[in-house]
Scaffold this motif. Structure first.
Motif: not given
Ligand code: DC
Length: 221
Positions: A89-116
């Motif tokens: 959705t438009q709301e989720v796209s807009a939020m993702a574009s901003r929240s993905s710039a927050v370091p804490q968000v990236r740290t958590r998701l990068v960990e998950l990606q590296q495990e995979l």
């Protein structure tokens, strides 16, 4: 494990190509954008403002995001719920574009990606896969296309769905997103030094997939 990293701006055809390449090689396709979108959905559902960096940083640790594969498709689970239908959705796209710039968000998701990627052969697409998530990936591709071409592709997609769209507006949104992704402080979108640049502006999907498979064969021979 063999890791293939595909990075590039929105609308360059990353997911279509990554899926195709993964299928051809019988690897798992990991869509990291969907993880950022699931995080954005969580933040949105919790009533957090997209510009409130502090609340995003604090709240993101509460999101329980995991990935499963069902019939070869990536399913993103948020607290156990399949949230795939709500990620575009438009709301989720807009939020993702901003929240993905927050370091804490990236740290958590990068960990998950590296495990995979440590557990299986993957084709992973995103913005920082070759630079940050999988710096040792055997194959790195930077997939891009001009703003005009990407806007036209998106425009035709919307038209096919019968959704109203204005080409100039789409082009402006894409240019704005590129700018945000490329200039953010944490893990900005950029081509890794050892990535192969593939410009898809004048190429069809088959041609792009063939070219990438050729690169993969060369690099993993
Ligand atoms: O590729 P996409 O449009 O589904 O990505 C959604 C958002 O997440 C987009 O704003 C870019 C961001 N993203 C990111 O910062 N890093 C990634 N590895 C993947 C996506």
């Amino acid at each position: 494990m063999i890791n293939i990293a595909i990075d590039g701006p929105a609308g360059a055809g990353k997911s279509t190509i990554a899926k195709r390449v993964a299928k051809e090689l019988s690897y798992i396709y990991v869509d990291t954008g969907a993880m950022y979108r699931a995080m954005a959905l969580y933040l949105h559902r919790n009533g957090i403002d997209a510009d409130d960096t502090q609340r995003i940083a604090a709240a993101c640790t509460g999101a329980d995001i995991s990935i499963e594969y069902r019939d070869g498709e990536q399913v993103v689970l948020l607290g156990g719920e399949n949230v795939n239908p709500y990620l575009r959705t438009q709301e989720v796209s807009a939020m993702a574009s901003r929240s993905s710039a927050v370091p804490q968000v990236r740290t958590r998701l990068v960990e998950l990606q590296q495990e995979l990627a440590a557990a299986r052969n993957v084709v992973m697409d995103g913005r920082d896969i070759g630079t940050v998530v999988l710096p040792d990936a055997q194959v790195k591709i930077y997939l891009t296309a001009s703003v005009e071409v990407r806007a036209r592709r998106r425009f035709l997609e919307l038209q096919e769905k019968g959704e109203p769209a204005v080409l100039e507006e789409i082009a402006a949104e894409i240019a704005e997103r590129d700018h945000r992704d490329m200039t953010r402080e944490v893990s900005p979108l950029r081509q890794a030094e050892d990535a192969v640049l593939v410009d898809t502006s004048d190429m069809g999907i088959d041609e792009v997939a063939d070219q990438i498979l050729k690169i993969v064969r060369e690099k993993t021979a």
